[in-house]
Design a protein around this motif. Structure first.
Motif, PDB file in Angstrom:
ATOM      1  N   ILE A 125       0.838  -1.198   0.000  1.00 13.69           N
ATOM      2  CA  ILE A 125       0.000   0.000   0.000  1.00 13.69           C
ATOM      3  C   ILE A 125       0.873   1.248   0.000  1.00 13.69           C
ATOM      4  O   ILE A 125       1.830   1.356   0.772  1.00 13.69           O
ATOM      5  CB  ILE A 125      -0.943   0.011   1.229  1.00 13.69           C
ATOM      6  CG1 ILE A 125      -1.910  -1.184   1.169  1.00 13.69           C
ATOM      7  CG2 ILE A 125      -1.720   1.316   1.316  1.00 13.69           C
ATOM      8  CD1 ILE A 125      -2.694  -1.400   2.442  1.00 13.69           C
ATOM      9  N   ASP A 126       0.550   2.197  -0.868  1.00 18.95           N
ATOM     10  CA  ASP A 126       1.301   3.457  -0.961  1.00 18.95           C
ATOM     11  C   ASP A 126       0.809   4.414   0.116  1.00 18.95           C
ATOM     12  O   ASP A 126      -0.232   5.060  -0.023  1.00 18.95           O
ATOM     13  CB  ASP A 126       1.103   4.070  -2.357  1.00 18.95           C
ATOM     14  CG  ASP A 126       1.960   5.316  -2.562  1.00 18.95           C
ATOM     15  OD1 ASP A 126       2.630   5.753  -1.593  1.00 18.95           O
ATOM     16  OD2 ASP A 126       1.948   5.865  -3.683  1.00 18.95           O
ATOM     17  N   LEU A 127       1.567   4.519   1.197  1.00 20.63           N
ATOM     18  CA  LEU A 127       1.163   5.353   2.330  1.00 20.63           C
ATOM     19  C   LEU A 127       1.447   6.831   2.096  1.00 20.63           C
ATOM     20  O   LEU A 127       1.110   7.672   2.944  1.00 20.63           O
ATOM     21  CB  LEU A 127       1.861   4.881   3.608  1.00 20.63           C
ATOM     22  CG  LEU A 127       1.506   3.459   4.074  1.00 20.63           C
ATOM     23  CD1 LEU A 127       2.308   3.094   5.319  1.00 20.63           C
ATOM     24  CD2 LEU A 127       0.010   3.325   4.344  1.00 20.63           C
ATOM     25  N   SER A 128       2.057   7.162   0.961  1.00 24.59           N
ATOM     26  CA  SER A 128       2.303   8.574   0.664  1.00 24.59           C
ATOM     27  C   SER A 128       1.036   9.283   0.196  1.00 24.59           C
ATOM     28  O   SER A 128       0.985  10.506   0.146  1.00 24.59           O
ATOM     29  CB  SER A 128       3.393   8.711  -0.406  1.00 24.59           C
ATOM     30  OG  SER A 128       2.930   8.210  -1.661  1.00 24.59           O
ATOM     31  N   GLY A 132      -3.970   5.795   1.198  1.00 22.86           N
ATOM     32  CA  GLY A 132      -3.116   4.700   1.629  1.00 22.86           C
ATOM     33  C   GLY A 132      -3.355   4.336   3.085  1.00 22.86           C
ATOM     34  O   GLY A 132      -3.461   3.153   3.428  1.00 22.86           O
ATOM     35  N   GLU A 133      -3.442   5.357   3.956  1.00 20.74           N
ATOM     36  CA  GLU A 133      -3.722   5.096   5.372  1.00 20.74           C
ATOM     37  C   GLU A 133      -5.090   4.451   5.541  1.00 20.74           C
ATOM     38  O   GLU A 133      -5.269   3.564   6.370  1.00 20.74           O
ATOM     39  CB  GLU A 133      -3.647   6.398   6.175  1.00 20.74           C
ATOM     40  CG  GLU A 133      -2.261   7.012   6.249  1.00 20.74           C
ATOM     41  CD  GLU A 133      -1.300   6.206   7.111  1.00 20.74           C
ATOM     42  OE1 GLU A 133      -1.706   5.178   7.685  1.00 20.74           O
ATOM     43  OE2 GLU A 133      -0.129   6.613   7.218  1.00 20.74           O
ATOM     44  N   ASN A 135      -6.654   2.577   3.254  1.00 21.34           N
ATOM     45  CA  ASN A 135      -6.607   1.214   2.734  1.00 21.34           C
ATOM     46  C   ASN A 135      -5.892   0.262   3.686  1.00 21.34           C
ATOM     47  O   ASN A 135      -6.278  -0.901   3.816  1.00 21.34           O
ATOM     48  CB  ASN A 135      -5.937   1.199   1.362  1.00 21.34           C
ATOM     49  CG  ASN A 135      -6.750   1.938   0.305  1.00 21.34           C
ATOM     50  OD1 ASN A 135      -7.898   2.308   0.559  1.00 21.34           O
ATOM     51  ND2 ASN A 135      -6.157   2.174  -0.853  1.00 21.34           N
ATOM     52  N   ARG A 136      -4.835   0.756   4.360  1.00 24.89           N
ATOM     53  CA  ARG A 136      -4.162  -0.075   5.353  1.00 24.89           C
ATOM     54  C   ARG A 136      -5.111  -0.408   6.502  1.00 24.89           C
ATOM     55  O   ARG A 136      -5.188  -1.559   6.940  1.00 24.89           O
ATOM     56  CB  ARG A 136      -2.915   0.625   5.888  1.00 24.89           C
ATOM     57  CG  ARG A 136      -2.188  -0.213   6.947  1.00 24.89           C
ATOM     58  CD  ARG A 136      -0.847   0.369   7.326  1.00 24.89           C
ATOM     59  NE  ARG A 136      -0.977   1.670   7.979  1.00 24.89           N
ATOM     60  CZ  ARG A 136       0.061   2.336   8.505  1.00 24.89           C
ATOM     61  NH1 ARG A 136       1.282   1.837   8.438  1.00 24.89           N
ATOM     62  NH2 ARG A 136      -0.130   3.513   9.069  1.00 24.89           N
ATOM     63  N   PHE A 188      -4.094   1.710  13.576  1.00 23.84           N
ATOM     64  CA  PHE A 188      -4.190   2.076  12.163  1.00 23.84           C
ATOM     65  C   PHE A 188      -5.509   2.797  11.865  1.00 23.84           C
ATOM     66  O   PHE A 188      -5.542   3.718  11.043  1.00 23.84           O
ATOM     67  CB  PHE A 188      -4.059   0.828  11.290  1.00 23.84           C
ATOM     68  CG  PHE A 188      -2.688   0.204  11.363  1.00 23.84           C
ATOM     69  CD1 PHE A 188      -1.557   0.965  11.154  1.00 23.84           C
ATOM     70  CD2 PHE A 188      -2.539  -1.142  11.648  1.00 23.84           C
ATOM     71  CE1 PHE A 188      -0.279   0.396  11.223  1.00 23.84           C
ATOM     72  CE2 PHE A 188      -1.282  -1.726  11.727  1.00 23.84           C
ATOM     73  CZ  PHE A 188      -0.149  -0.955  11.517  1.00 23.84           C
ATOM     74  N   TYR A 192      -5.919   6.799  10.519  1.00 27.68           N
ATOM     75  CA  TYR A 192      -6.807   7.211   9.427  1.00 27.68           C
ATOM     76  C   TYR A 192      -7.834   8.237   9.910  1.00 27.68           C
ATOM     77  O   TYR A 192      -8.038   9.270   9.261  1.00 27.68           O
ATOM     78  CB  TYR A 192      -7.506   5.985   8.837  1.00 27.68           C
ATOM     79  CG  TYR A 192      -8.722   6.339   8.006  1.00 27.68           C
ATOM     80  CD1 TYR A 192      -8.598   7.039   6.810  1.00 27.68           C
ATOM     81  CD2 TYR A 192     -10.006   5.991   8.445  1.00 27.68           C
ATOM     82  CE1 TYR A 192      -9.722   7.377   6.064  1.00 27.68           C
ATOM     83  CE2 TYR A 192     -11.124   6.320   7.702  1.00 27.68           C
ATOM     84  CZ  TYR A 192     -10.976   7.018   6.515  1.00 27.68           C
ATOM     85  OH  TYR A 192     -12.087   7.372   5.785  1.00 27.68           O
TER      86      TYR A 192
END
Length: 298
Positions: A125-128, A132-133, A135-136, A188, A192
């Protein structure tokens, strides 16, 4: 009695008496509409009270030309349920599906992910990006709580009881249950909530909905599927997976690590323990280990 009248009563029965969700009701009714369409296409005018066994048998024969065994079995089951309702209400004396057997189908074991594969999906997952946050948090919640995709998309802020270590989940038929949630998953979700969700222009009707899209609305089931499929492609995972795969994996991993089947049933929200068994790969080595550990004559 006309078909539409019978269907209206049947839907009311499924909702009130059986407590089924709207999705389940729609699936049951779809089976009846297939029969109704067949009757109309063949200019057959007959009430559901008087339709005989042979007409339904011919309909099922025609349907079998385009349906696989599992779909045929589902259609027969749906029709049998409808006519059982008519018998129960004394509209009919017998069920015309009583002597029609469903095709034999093998028990389909669900696909599962290893813990390594789950870690790889989450790591991809692209946290940038802000989503992304989100989806995590979504994948962590799906896996650590064993939720159905509809339960995830309907999860509300007011359903989070982190101080007690639980979330309130609304499952099939609007039945509610409390599911334990790990500290890491809480972390997490809070990231978010506090760092991403607060910056979204949330639509008024979704103020209490936990997971939102960029337009401030509730995520769709299809969007959750898309997120997972894209991550699978990204890590070259050669498995056909869906949100439900995380639920299967949750249950399987708990069982393999010695969790009680009844406890897993309660967390999954299954009415029957049999359903819980079907959801899991119960391998022989695990059963042998259970016997060796717990049997008094070991």
């Amino acid at each position: 009695m006309k078909w539409q009248h019978a269907l209206k009563d049947y839907k009311h029965y499924l909702k009130i008496e059986r407590g089924l969700s709207q999705n389940s009701i729609n699936n049951y009714v779809l089976d009846i509409y297939k029969l109704i369409n067949y009757l109309e296409e063949n200019s057959i005018t007959i009430s559901p009270i008087y339709i005989p066994h042979n007409i339904i048998q011919t309909f099922l024969y025609e349907a079998s030309k385009t349906l696989n065994a599992r779909s045929q079995s589902r259609l027969i089951s749906g029709l049998r349920s409808f006519f059982s309702y008519l018998v129960f209400e004394d509209y009919r004396g017998t069920n015309p599906l009583d002597h029609i057997e469903s095709p034999k189908i093998g028990r389909k074991l669900p696909d599962t992910l290893s813990t390594k594969e789950i870690d790889q999906l989450i790591a991809a997952i692209d946290l940038s990006k802000p989503q992304g946050e989100r989806n995590r948090a979504i994948l962590e919640t799906l896996y650590s709580c064993g939720l159905r995709v509809s339960e995830l998309t309907n999860l509300k802020l007011s359903d989070l009881f982190f101080d007690e270590g639980f979330i309130k989940v609304t499952g099939k038929g609007d039945k509610q249950r409390f599911v334990p949630i790990e500290k890491s998953t809480q972390k997490f979700i809070n990231i978010y909530r506090n760092e991403v969700r607060t910056h979204i222009n949330i639509q008024p009707e979704y103020k209490d909905t936990l997971f939102l899209n960029r337009r401030g609305k509730q995520l769709t089931r299809a969007m959750i599927f898309t997120i997972i499929k894209q991550l699978a492609v990204k890590i070259n995972l050669n498995k056909s997976i869906s949100p439900h795969t995380f639920r299967h994996s949750f249950a399987t991993h708990l069982l393999e690590n010695g969790a009680d089947l009844r406890a897993i049933q309660l967390m999954l929200g299954h009415e029957s323990i049999t359903t819980t068994e079907v959801y899991m790969h119960i391998d022989r080595s695990h059963l042998k280990n259970v016997l060796m550990e717990f049997h008094p004559r070991k």
